[in-house]
Design a protein around this motif. Structure first.
Motif, PDB file in Angstrom:
ATOM      1  N   LEU A   1       5.039   4.733   2.554  1.00  0.00           N
ATOM      2  CA  LEU A   1       5.415   6.221   3.072  1.00  0.00           C
ATOM      3  C   LEU A   1       5.688   6.112   4.475  1.00  0.00           C
ATOM      4  O   LEU A   1       6.706   6.892   5.023  1.00  0.00           O
ATOM      5  CB  LEU A   1       3.974   7.392   3.045  1.00  0.00           C
ATOM      6  N   MET A   2       4.983   5.301   5.190  1.00  0.00           N
ATOM      7  CA  MET A   2       5.619   5.020   6.730  1.00  0.00           C
ATOM      8  C   MET A   2       7.044   4.382   6.755  1.00  0.00           C
ATOM      9  O   MET A   2       8.131   4.722   7.717  1.00  0.00           O
ATOM     10  CB  MET A   2       4.802   4.232   7.271  1.00  0.00           C
TER      11      MET A   2
ATOM     12  N   LEU B   1       9.145  14.935  -1.376  1.00  0.00           N
ATOM     13  CA  LEU B   1       8.479  15.970  -0.438  1.00  0.00           C
ATOM     14  C   LEU B   1       8.216  15.175   0.805  1.00  0.00           C
ATOM     15  O   LEU B   1       8.525  15.771   1.867  1.00  0.00           O
ATOM     16  CB  LEU B   1       7.203  16.449  -1.359  1.00  0.00           C
ATOM     17  N   PHE B   2       7.315  14.159   1.013  1.00  0.00           N
ATOM     18  CA  PHE B   2       6.741  13.699   2.289  1.00  0.00           C
ATOM     19  C   PHE B   2       7.919  13.226   3.155  1.00  0.00           C
ATOM     20  O   PHE B   2       7.863  13.479   4.139  1.00  0.00           O
ATOM     21  CB  PHE B   2       5.727  12.701   1.857  1.00  0.00           C
TER      22      PHE B   2
ATOM     23  N   LEU C   1       6.026  13.126  -5.043  1.00  0.00           N
ATOM     24  CA  LEU C   1       5.187  13.627  -3.661  1.00  0.00           C
ATOM     25  C   LEU C   1       5.713  12.868  -2.577  1.00  0.00           C
ATOM     26  O   LEU C   1       5.797  13.370  -1.404  1.00  0.00           O
ATOM     27  CB  LEU C   1       3.811  13.341  -4.171  1.00  0.00           C
ATOM     28  N   GLY C   2       5.737  11.376  -2.549  1.00  0.00           N
ATOM     29  CA  GLY C   2       5.901  10.591  -1.681  1.00  0.00           C
ATOM     30  C   GLY C   2       7.443  10.508  -1.067  1.00  0.00           C
ATOM     31  O   GLY C   2       8.122  10.669  -0.141  1.00  0.00           O
TER      32      GLY C   2
ATOM     33  N   LEU D   1      10.114  16.076   4.409  1.00  0.00           N
ATOM     34  CA  LEU D   1       9.303  17.028   5.484  1.00  0.00           C
ATOM     35  C   LEU D   1       8.741  16.098   6.715  1.00  0.00           C
ATOM     36  O   LEU D   1       8.761  16.612   8.043  1.00  0.00           O
ATOM     37  CB  LEU D   1       8.057  17.554   4.767  1.00  0.00           C
TER      38      LEU D   1
ATOM     39  N   SER E   1       0.909  -1.223   0.275  1.00  0.00           N
ATOM     40  CA  SER E   1      -0.007  -0.152   0.065  1.00  0.00           C
ATOM     41  C   SER E   1       0.774   1.128  -0.118  1.00  0.00           C
ATOM     42  O   SER E   1       2.141   1.198   0.294  1.00  0.00           O
ATOM     43  CB  SER E   1      -0.812  -0.031   1.122  1.00  0.00           C
ATOM     44  N   ARG E   2       0.485   2.504  -0.250  1.00  0.00           N
ATOM     45  CA  ARG E   2       1.008   3.665  -0.483  1.00  0.00           C
ATOM     46  C   ARG E   2       1.185   4.010   1.075  1.00  0.00           C
ATOM     47  O   ARG E   2       2.427   4.418   1.407  1.00  0.00           O
ATOM     48  CB  ARG E   2      -0.042   4.547  -0.956  1.00  0.00           C
ATOM     49  N   PHE E   3       0.546   3.838   1.849  1.00  0.00           N
ATOM     50  CA  PHE E   3       0.500   4.138   3.318  1.00  0.00           C
ATOM     51  C   PHE E   3       1.974   3.521   3.939  1.00  0.00           C
ATOM     52  O   PHE E   3       2.839   4.116   4.510  1.00  0.00           O
ATOM     53  CB  PHE E   3      -0.535   3.981   4.209  1.00  0.00           C
TER      54      PHE E   3
ATOM     55  N   ASP F   1       3.206   3.998  -9.042  1.00  0.00           N
ATOM     56  CA  ASP F   1       3.258   4.756  -7.815  1.00  0.00           C
ATOM     57  C   ASP F   1       4.184   6.012  -8.206  1.00  0.00           C
ATOM     58  O   ASP F   1       5.049   6.004  -9.001  1.00  0.00           O
ATOM     59  CB  ASP F   1       4.316   3.824  -6.634  1.00  0.00           C
ATOM     60  N   ASP F   2       4.060   7.096  -7.434  1.00  0.00           N
ATOM     61  CA  ASP F   2       4.807   8.249  -7.871  1.00  0.00           C
ATOM     62  C   ASP F   2       5.851   8.461  -6.807  1.00  0.00           C
ATOM     63  O   ASP F   2       6.086   7.778  -5.951  1.00  0.00           O
ATOM     64  CB  ASP F   2       3.857   9.570  -7.531  1.00  0.00           C
TER      65      ASP F   2
END
Lengths: 105, 491
Positions: free
Chosen positions: B20-21, B258-259, B254-255, B262, B15-17, B250-251
């Motif tokens: 990212l995590m 940037l994310f 952004l993930g 930050l 998953s994307r989440f 998937d990008d």
């Protein structure tokens, strides 16, 4: 103790630049994922580039005919044109006229 | 090589989440909890923070985009990625340097994980709340108890190995989905408690008031550059490795860019607000560095109302931050060696974890060895590895001497992403980041030469030797026709 205005200003800038923009990026990224999965489920594919990137990509391909990667770029461009012709709903903000005007390279 | 590639089936993030995590959890480590507060404190507070934020946006975010992109583009670990974009031979040696630095890094990070585990255990026992508790004596007696430190080091390596044995989706992703939000809640709770202590605002004032004289010092800018580049995990091979498990749709921008940058620094800001107000409220030394976490804070928790609970929350959060980084650092080697050897993933996890445990024994045995390893590999190894990774992306993936990265930006970086990345990215990745990292390395050498001449010369020589042996070794091993010779002339 009262904090000076400059201290509060730096604290606020840091909070907006980090928590604000970071939170926005997280929400937007998760929202995009949901939308992409919906599109993939419904129509098996979606447009891979935005109108702005497609326009830049076309300009780059036309101005770099001898570049070693021009074939990769052309394939990516044409693939997106094909996808846009097949799908009913786009991921990016495309309008019908722009899609109709697109041609394979 | 073809057979080997066919044998290696790659997992993908579920998953994307989860991705990212995993990314932000990997980049948030022990350094974010204590280093940002410390570096901000000694460099003039608010002014340093503003410079740091500027450089984070200008340099770290584009750099992380580039490294993650290399992984998604190649779907390979560190060595495979470099080989794919730069060809076999000497350049592959560059990837070996990154791998060696990662092993060295994890060898002393694992004992630190063990320290944190020990503090978690004692926070649960309530040791810090006992009458007459002395933080310094507690710390010294623990680090001098060799068997105990080696035992906690062993447990730390074992825990990392167990998670990695379950793979990317069922191991790393499953655990970081819970650990990172738990870290966030833990730090947030401690920050709120810390900010409501009497005298806490002195800490806020110290941290966020811009002191103009510091803005004019080169050391402030170099410190901010180093923090912006290296606290985000740029060039460690982690973004590349985790990026290699991304799905086609998937990008990256952004993930992965940037994310990740930050989100990582957002935790740093939360750590600032959790640590400094409490340190000021109890009249402790704000520039105490790493001992702030293991010595000063135990004193703070011992004095604080409800300190038993806050100590458990803080040290658990600290452990989660360090553990997710330990998983990522080890995964860099596991992914690469699974692809480059004939062993299966589980065998590689066991062998690689065993090697890290073994190499980590001296650091577990002696804090002096650990500090020396950190001085050599943290100060020289990581910046050099970051420089090499950025050179590969900027000058090998970008395949012509002009603005060669433009095709990468258009075809790869802006694909399936909701964040448009302009031409500035190619300029920064190709022409700004490599010289800036080189400048930092030179500055570190010059400034440390005065204060630590022996260690500095030794560190530079060691890193230089690692680069030389890796590049020459891979040039020989992967020279044209080497396989045929090894197989008896290709028969």
């Amino acid at each position: 103790m009262v904090l000076p205005a400059s201290t509060i200003a730096v604290l606020l800038i840091a909070m907006v630049a980090l928590w604000g923009v970071g939170g926005w990026a997280l929400v937007r990224s998760l929202g995009d994922e949901e939308r992409k999965l919906e599109l993939l489920e419904r129509q098996e594919t979606f447009d891979s580039y935005s109108p702005r990137v497609m326009s830049e990509l076309r300009a780059w391909i036309e101005s770099h005919p001898d570049h070693p990667r021009v074939d990769d770029a052309t394939t990516a461009y044409n693939d997106c044109v094909d996808r846009l012709g097949r799908i009913e709903e786009t991921f990016y903000d495309w309008d019908e006229t722009t899609i109709d005007d697109l041609e394979r390279l | 090589m073809t057979n080997q590639r066919a044998r290696t089936s790659r997992e993908q993030w579920g998953s994307r989440f989860g991705f990212l995590m995993a990314m932000v959890g990997a980049m948030v480590g022990a350094g974010n909890i204590w280093r940002l507060p410390y570096v901000t404190g000694i460099n003039g507070g608010g002014g340093f923070l503003l410079i740091y934020l500027l450089l984070l946006y200008l340099i770290a975010i584009p750099g992380l985009m580039a490294e993650t992109l290399l992984g998604r583009y190649t779907n390979r670990g560190v060595i495979g990625s470099v080989r794919q974009v730069a060809g076999p031979g000497g350049w592959t040696g560059v990837a070996v340097v990154v791998l060696v630095v990662n092993i060295a890094l994890m060898s002393y990070y694992a004992p630190i994980l063990g320290w944190i585990l020990y503090y978690v255990y004692h926070s649960i026992l309530g040791t810090f709340m006992q009458p007459g508790f002395n933080p310094l004596v507690f710390w010294t007696s623990y680090t001098n108890a060799t068997v105990l430190v080696i035992a906690t080091h062993t447990i730390a390596v074992g825990l990392v190995a167990i998670v990695l044995l379950f793979g990317i989706r069922d191991g790393i992703e499953r655990i970081v989905r819970w650990l990172f939000p738990a870290l966030l809640v833990a730090l947030l709770a401690v920050a709120i408690r810390s900010l409501t202590l009497p005298g806490a605002l002195s800490g806020v004032r110290y941290l966020f008031t811009p002191r103009i004289e510091f803005l004019l010092r080169p050391a402030t800018w170099i410190g901010a550059l180093g923090q912006a580049l290296f606290s985000t995990g740029l060039g460690w091979g982690i973004a590349l490795t985790y990026g290699s498990y991304l799905r086609d749709h998937d990008d990256v921008a952004l993930g992965g860019g940037l994310f990740t940058a930050l989100g990582n620094t957002s935790i740093g800001l939360l750590a600032l607000l959790a640590v400094f107000p409490a340190v000021f409220a109890f009249g402790l030394q704000p520039t105490a560095g790493s001992s702030l976490t293991f010595i000063s804070l135990t004193y703070v928790f011992g004095q604080m109302a409800g300190g038993y609970f806050w100590a458990i929350v803080f040290y658990l959060g600290f452990f989660f931050a360090a553990f997710t980084s330990g998983l990522a650092i080890t995964e860099v080697g596991v992914t690469t060696l699974t692809e480059e050897t004939r062993f299966g993933r589980n065998t590689v996890v066991v062998l690689f974890s065993g090697a890290i445990w073994l190499v980590g024994l001296p650091s577990a045995y002696s804090v002096d060895v650990l500090n020396l390893m950190d001085f050599i590999f943290g100060t020289w190894g990581l910046p050099v590895a970051a420089l090499l990774v950025m050179l590969v992306v900027g000058w090998k993936l970008g395949s012509d001497p002009g603005l060669g990265l433009e095709w990468v930006r258009l075809v790869e970086l802006n694909r399936s992403t909701d964040l448009y990345v302009g031409r500035w990215w190619s300029v920064i990745v190709q022409f700004v980041i490599p010289p800036v990292i080189a400048l930092i390395v030179v500055y570190y050498v010059i400034s440390n030469l005065m204060s630590h001449p022996t260690q500095t010369v030794g560190g530079v020589v060691l890193i230089g030797a690692i680069i030389l042996v890796s590049v020459l070794g891979m040039a020989v091993l992967e020279r044209p026709g080497a396989d045929e010779h090894a197989n008896g002339g290709g028969q």
